[in-house]
Design a protein around this motif. Structure first.
Motif, PDB file in Angstrom:
ATOM      1  N   ASN A  94      26.406  25.912  26.960  1.00  0.00           N
ATOM      2  CA  ASN A  94      26.852  25.583  28.338  1.00  0.00           C
ATOM      3  C   ASN A  94      25.513  26.042  29.121  1.00  0.00           C
ATOM      4  O   ASN A  94      24.321  26.283  28.751  1.00  0.00           O
ATOM      5  CB  ASN A  94      28.122  26.209  28.927  1.00  0.00           C
ATOM      6  CG  ASN A  94      27.868  27.885  28.866  1.00  0.00           C
ATOM      7  OD1 ASN A  94      26.598  28.453  28.684  1.00  0.00           O
ATOM      8  ND2 ASN A  94      28.939  28.566  28.789  1.00  0.00           N
ATOM      9  N   HIS A  95      25.849  25.997  30.538  1.00  0.00           N
ATOM     10  CA  HIS A  95      24.562  26.362  31.263  1.00  0.00           C
ATOM     11  C   HIS A  95      23.877  27.789  31.121  1.00  0.00           C
ATOM     12  O   HIS A  95      22.762  27.966  31.574  1.00  0.00           O
ATOM     13  CB  HIS A  95      24.901  26.085  32.784  1.00  0.00           C
ATOM     14  CG  HIS A  95      26.235  27.057  33.281  1.00  0.00           C
ATOM     15  ND1 HIS A  95      27.358  26.739  33.229  1.00  0.00           N
ATOM     16  CD2 HIS A  95      25.909  28.336  33.957  1.00  0.00           C
ATOM     17  CE1 HIS A  95      28.142  27.770  33.781  1.00  0.00           C
ATOM     18  NE2 HIS A  95      27.222  28.578  33.894  1.00  0.00           N
ATOM     19  N   ARG A  96      24.875  28.632  30.670  1.00  0.00           N
ATOM     20  CA  ARG A  96      24.098  29.936  30.423  1.00  0.00           C
ATOM     21  C   ARG A  96      23.353  30.220  28.951  1.00  0.00           C
ATOM     22  O   ARG A  96      22.912  31.047  28.787  1.00  0.00           O
ATOM     23  CB  ARG A  96      25.173  30.839  30.407  1.00  0.00           C
ATOM     24  CG  ARG A  96      25.810  31.292  31.668  1.00  0.00           C
ATOM     25  CD  ARG A  96      27.117  32.040  31.422  1.00  0.00           C
ATOM     26  NE  ARG A  96      27.701  32.488  32.860  1.00  0.00           N
ATOM     27  CZ  ARG A  96      27.580  33.657  33.425  1.00  0.00           C
ATOM     28  NH1 ARG A  96      27.091  34.624  33.045  1.00  0.00           N
ATOM     29  NH2 ARG A  96      28.107  33.608  34.739  1.00  0.00           N
ATOM     30  N   GLY A  97      23.732  29.030  28.223  1.00  0.00           N
ATOM     31  CA  GLY A  97      23.252  28.982  26.884  1.00  0.00           C
ATOM     32  C   GLY A  97      24.200  29.104  25.772  1.00  0.00           C
ATOM     33  O   GLY A  97      25.060  27.937  26.012  1.00  0.00           O
TER      34      GLY A  97
ATOM     35  N   ALA B 205      23.621  28.517  38.418  1.00  0.00           N
ATOM     36  CA  ALA B 205      22.266  28.145  38.816  1.00  0.00           C
ATOM     37  C   ALA B 205      22.218  27.710  40.298  1.00  0.00           C
ATOM     38  O   ALA B 205      21.204  27.350  40.833  1.00  0.00           O
ATOM     39  CB  ALA B 205      21.690  27.014  38.096  1.00  0.00           C
ATOM     40  N   GLY B 206      23.608  27.331  40.895  1.00  0.00           N
ATOM     41  CA  GLY B 206      23.499  27.210  42.279  1.00  0.00           C
ATOM     42  C   GLY B 206      22.949  25.601  42.611  1.00  0.00           C
ATOM     43  O   GLY B 206      22.547  24.794  41.710  1.00  0.00           O
ATOM     44  N   ARG B 207      22.560  25.374  43.685  1.00  0.00           N
ATOM     45  CA  ARG B 207      21.811  24.312  44.386  1.00  0.00           C
ATOM     46  C   ARG B 207      20.515  23.940  43.509  1.00  0.00           C
ATOM     47  O   ARG B 207      19.975  23.075  43.342  1.00  0.00           O
ATOM     48  CB  ARG B 207      21.804  24.113  45.783  1.00  0.00           C
ATOM     49  CG  ARG B 207      23.139  23.922  46.517  1.00  0.00           C
ATOM     50  CD  ARG B 207      22.836  24.098  48.066  1.00  0.00           C
ATOM     51  NE  ARG B 207      22.053  25.300  48.249  1.00  0.00           N
ATOM     52  CZ  ARG B 207      21.101  25.354  49.521  1.00  0.00           C
ATOM     53  NH1 ARG B 207      21.476  24.539  50.336  1.00  0.00           N
ATOM     54  NH2 ARG B 207      20.696  26.553  49.788  1.00  0.00           N
ATOM     55  N   ALA B 208      19.892  25.116  43.311  1.00  0.00           N
ATOM     56  CA  ALA B 208      18.394  25.198  42.715  1.00  0.00           C
ATOM     57  C   ALA B 208      18.286  24.398  41.447  1.00  0.00           C
ATOM     58  O   ALA B 208      17.286  24.120  40.987  1.00  0.00           O
ATOM     59  CB  ALA B 208      17.892  26.603  42.769  1.00  0.00           C
TER      60      ALA B 208
END
Length: 912
Positions: free
Chosen positions: A226-229, A631-634
């Motif tokens: 996922n987005h964390r790994g 990670a938010g918008r960045a």
């Protein structure tokens, strides 16, 4: 004792050393192949090539009497490289054991921070980075007769660069023997590289003893990534599969589990300890294996377990994939993931990225289970996913940050690797990015033209490969660059080490750099340090700083010239200071008091993890792309940083500090049209640290700044004259008349479209452009664009009003200026009451009869009755129907049967 040390005799008893190893069967073939000075060895993992090849090569050079450059009696030393430290130590220890010699005698090793060699050493194992530093220090490798490059198929960046440098060196030293060893069938590529055109190096191949291997597919019901790994749920699935594999492993063997990184290793080991699997009465031991372990822990795993001891589940990174053999393994559980370096040019980020592994990697991992007998391989993916995996892993030179590599090749004398014989050429954009970084560090001098070419190459596609290569080839390494190339750390950390030593002292700077080089995560000020390895690295770095005191003094002199002295309170916070010096482009400031997003001096942004939130400033050492809420918008997350301060940031990134005056057009409240604020030229002076604004102060724009701001606005947005300035009512009418003239007659009548007026904005507005605000464009300004003497016919060609038979002069409604008018589909309109047009036979036309006016005939109440551009046909036909419908509704107005003879009027019957 299977090692002899008499001159002219064999150094090693290869027969005894290679007993039971498949590669021993082709040792004689290798000895013959070495007659040409180059050879490629191709053999799968577990065949014993790492154990057998080095003594064969050592015996060969000893028998040939080749001392190598400046070598001693009995042949020079044989260097054997392997990509990882643990593999280097394990290979050296195994060969020493089999040869019956003490480690550090005839067989030794060198890795960063750990060295066991002596004058008696004939075979020295080392990492590629160690030998690269040695080459840059002593270019002809004195005392070395041969170099064996192991695991070249992994396409490790350091190994590729070293291979190119050694191939380059062999042009000068034809007595230097080179051997490349690969565990895959990619050997022909390296044979061509080591050989000469038309004469590739001979390939010596050995097959492994093939034992039956059962392959199971065990896909998880949860996501792997996922987005964390790697997800915790998937790692728990891997642990459960390891427990099942332990029960099914042939002959009660051990289990080797492959996961991509240290965090995943620790999670799976913890999960296994909680599961407490049954080892058939012997007990079970869950062990970790990765590069960050202390030497003793690594050695314990690599040496293997005892026959009567607990069964082992070894959870490893890719370290055990090909370059390291773990004894006793009969089952492999593979997460089918890999982690490797990636450079994100668009964000200026580099780091490790987790992806699915290549099929070749999975096959090598599985082969570890069938070396000694039948084995079991469990792949934690579905069989249908297998075909979607890449066949081979991407070479690091194509995807990684090349800063270290480009410094090394510049020090070697081949800037940009131009002309260096490499398996693959580095991507031009990656080279340009690396050169930009090195130039900022003061490590290379690009020159003005090359610096411009480098900037272009980092922001465009690789279409300018030739010009980029030319710029790269002429880059010149500086004195500081030569020192940084000699340091065993990333050039950024090397520069920070020297700069930090000038203000912190060598010991504190070395401690901080050693910790950062170990890639910790989270809050760096809380990262554990001071271990055996980190302590040894710090001591070595301290010695290197002292050796390069001249470079430290030069940097110290530069620091003294900075506008701000180092903040007193940061001298105790060495880790933040050194981090900021190493990555000044990653100094970050929180966007606002309630935000978790930080803006970097380099212009990108990232979100901080919970343990780093709340600090106004951060010195960031690791940042990577990510997705999801974290990670938010960045679209990126900070992985490691130290709390900092504005004072520290301003000092460490002083080279990025600047003041700029910004002038532009903004909309302000006040005189509003249609709810839009009146545009105005504004100016402010900004104090910047890279992309971070430290302060801003408004200022009054001068006349030239106003002119430039309006000019830039109109050039960037041709509609701005209409949308931001606008036209007065009369000017808009004149603009429409002129547009019709330009459409029908062209030049010299002016183009008054948005684009046409924007191109002549300064001529149109004149001195008004020196003012912060602009009034709507007036008639006189538009008339200033009229051509002479043609302007005298304006009212004749496009009159503002037309007279109708009743005597009224009625305004012509010209079409708007735009696409419809340019396409000729919108005619001028004359709206007149029907009674005022009695007797008018011909439809009026403009522009010398070229454009027929569209007549809108209105009722006495001003409502449309008919629309025509053929008035004669209207009187003869449709008029009768209009008369029949309207005479009852408007009885006081004339509705004659014969409109041709009736008198035009704007009065009623009763008033006539």
């Amino acid at each position: 004792m299977t090692c002899q040390r008499s001159s002219g005799s064999l150094l090693f008893d290869v027969t005894a050393i290679g007993a039971g190893l498949p590669f021993a069967a082709v040792a004689g073939d290798l000895d013959e192949a070495l007659a040409g000075g180059v050879a490629v060895v191709q053999a799968p993992p577990g065949t014993g090539k790492t154990t057998v090849v080095p003594p064969v090569v050592a015996n060969h050079v000893a028998a040939a009497g080749g001392a190598g450059a400046n070598g001693g009696e009995g042949g020079g030393r044989v260097i054997v490289t392997a990509p990882r430290r643990v593999a280097v130590r394990a290979a050296a220890r195994r060969l020493a054991d089999l040869a019956g010699v003490e480690l550090g005698g005839a067989v030794g090793y060198t890795v960063r921070g750990d060295r066991k060699v002596s004058r008696e050493t004939s075979v020295e194992f080392a990492t590629p980075g160690v030998i690269t530093r040695r080459l840059l220090r002593d270019g002809d490798l004195p005392g070395v007769s041969a170099v064996v490059l192991d695991e070249v198929h992994e396409r490790n960046l350091d190994s590729d660069i070293l291979l190119g440098m050694l191939r380059d060196l062999r042009e000068l030293r034809d007595d230097l023997t080179l051997v490349a060893m690969s565990a895959t069938v990619d050997a022909p590529r390296f044979a061509g590289l080591l050989g000469t055109p038309g004469a590739p190096a001979p390939v010596v191949a050995a097959d492994s003893v093939l034992h039956p291997l059962e392959v199971r597919w065990a896909p998880a019901s949860v996501a792997r990534l996922n987005h964390r790994g790697v997800t915790r749920e998937f790692l728990d699935h891997v642990a459960r599969e390891a427990v099942e594999a332990l029960a099914d492993a042939p002959d009660g063997g051990d289990v080797l589990v492959f996961v991509p990184g240290v965090r995943e290793v620790e999670h799976v080991v913890g999960a296994l300890e909680r599961m407490a699997p049954d080892g058939g009465g012997r007990g079970v031991e869950a062990l970790a294996l990765h590069g960050r372990l202390h030497t003793g822990e690594q050695d314990r795993v690599v040496r293997g377990g005892s026959q009567d001891g607990p069964r082992r589940i070894i959870v490893s990174t890719a370290i055990a994939e090909s370059s390291l053999t773990v004894p006793g393994v009969r089952a492999v559980v593979d997460a089918c993931l890999s982690r490797g370096p990636r450079l994100d040019l668009s964000r200026g980020m580099s780091g490790l990225v987790t992806t699915s592994c290549a099929r070749s990697s999975a096959e090598q991992r599985a082969g570890r289970a069938a070396r000694l007998g039948p084995g079991l391989a469990v792949r934690c993916i579905g069989e249908s996913e297998w075909g979607g995996l890449d066949a081979w892993p991407a070479p690091e030179i194509a995807v990684a940050d090349l800063t270290r590599a480009m410094l090394d090749v510049a020090a070697w004398g081949t800037p940009g690797a131009v002309g260096l014989p490499l398996p693959d050429a580095p991507p031009p954009r990656h080279v340009a990015a690396a050169h930009s970084t090195l130039a900022a560090l003061g490590a290379i001098d690009l020159g003005d033209e090359n610096a411009a070419a480098t900037t272009t190459a980092t922001t465009s596609d690789a279409a300018n490969t030739i010009s980029t290569a030319s710029a790269a080839a002429t880059a010149r390494i500086t004195d500081l660059g030569t020192v940084l190339a000699a340091l065993p750390v990333d050039p950024r950390l090397g520069r920070a080490l020297l700069a930090g030593a000038s203000v912190l002292g060598a010991a504190k700077a070395a401690d901080a750099v050693s910790l950062l080089d170990d890639s910790p995560r989270g809050d760096l000020t809380r990262a554990p340090g001071g271990g055996t390895r980190s302590g040894a690295d710090a001591s070595r770095l301290k010695r290197l700083v002292e050796e390069h005191s001249a470079a430290v003094a030069a940097i110290s002199e530069t620091m003294d010239r900075l506008p701000k002295s180092v903040p007193a309170h940061t001298k105790a916070d060495a880790i933040a200071l050194v981090t900021a010096l190493a990555w000044p482009d990653r100094i970050a400031k929180r966007r606002s008091a309630d935000s978790d997003e930080y803006l970097f001096t380099g212009g990108t942004a990232a979100t901080a993890p919970p343990e780093l939130r709340g600090h106004e400033w951060l010195a960031v050492s690791d940042v990577g792309r990510a997705g999801g809420r974290l990670a938010g918008r960045a679209g990126a997350v900070i992985r490691a940083a130290a709390p900092a301060s504005r004072e520290l940031a301003s000092w460490a990134a002083a080279g990025l500090a600047r003041e700029v005056e910004e002038v532009g057009v903004a909309k302000h409240s006040g005189e509003a049209r249609s709810g839009v604020g009146k545009p105005k030229v504004t100016a402010r002076r900004r104090e910047l640290l890279g992309a971070i604004e430290l302060g801003a102060h408004p200022m009054a724009p001068d006349a030239e700044q106003c002119r430039r701001a309006w000019r830039d606005l109109f050039a960037a947005d041709p509609t701005a004259l209409r949308t931001h300035v606008g036209f007065g009512a009369e000017a808009e009418v004149l603009r429409r008349r002129l547009a019709l003239l330009h459409r029908e007659l062209g030049s010299p009548w002016p183009d008054v479209s948005d684009a046409g007026l924007a191109a002549r904005a300064e001529e149109l507005l004149g001195t008004a452009m020196t003012e912060p605000t602009l009034r709507p464009i007036g008639v006189d300004q538009l008339r200033g664009l009229l051509p002479w003497p043609e302007a005298a016919r304006l009212d004749e060609l496009v009159p503002e009003r037309l007279e109708v038979p009743s005597g009224s002069r009625i305004r012509v409604d010209y079409p708007e200026v735009g696409a419809a008018a340019e396409e000729g589909s919108a005619p001028p309109v004359l709206a007149a009451k029907l009674q005022e047009c009695f007797g008018l036979a011909d439809t009026p036309a403009l522009v010398d009869g070229r454009v027929a006016v569209q007549l809108q005939l209105l009722s006495p109440a001003g409502r449309p009755l008919a629309v025509t551009q053929d008035l004669r046909s209207f009187w003869d036909g449709p008029y009768a129907q209009v008369r029949a419908e309207m005479r009852g509704r408007y009885p006081k107005h004339p509705w004659p049967e014969d409109p041709w003879t009736a008198q035009a009027t704007k009065r009623t019957n009763r008033r006539r």
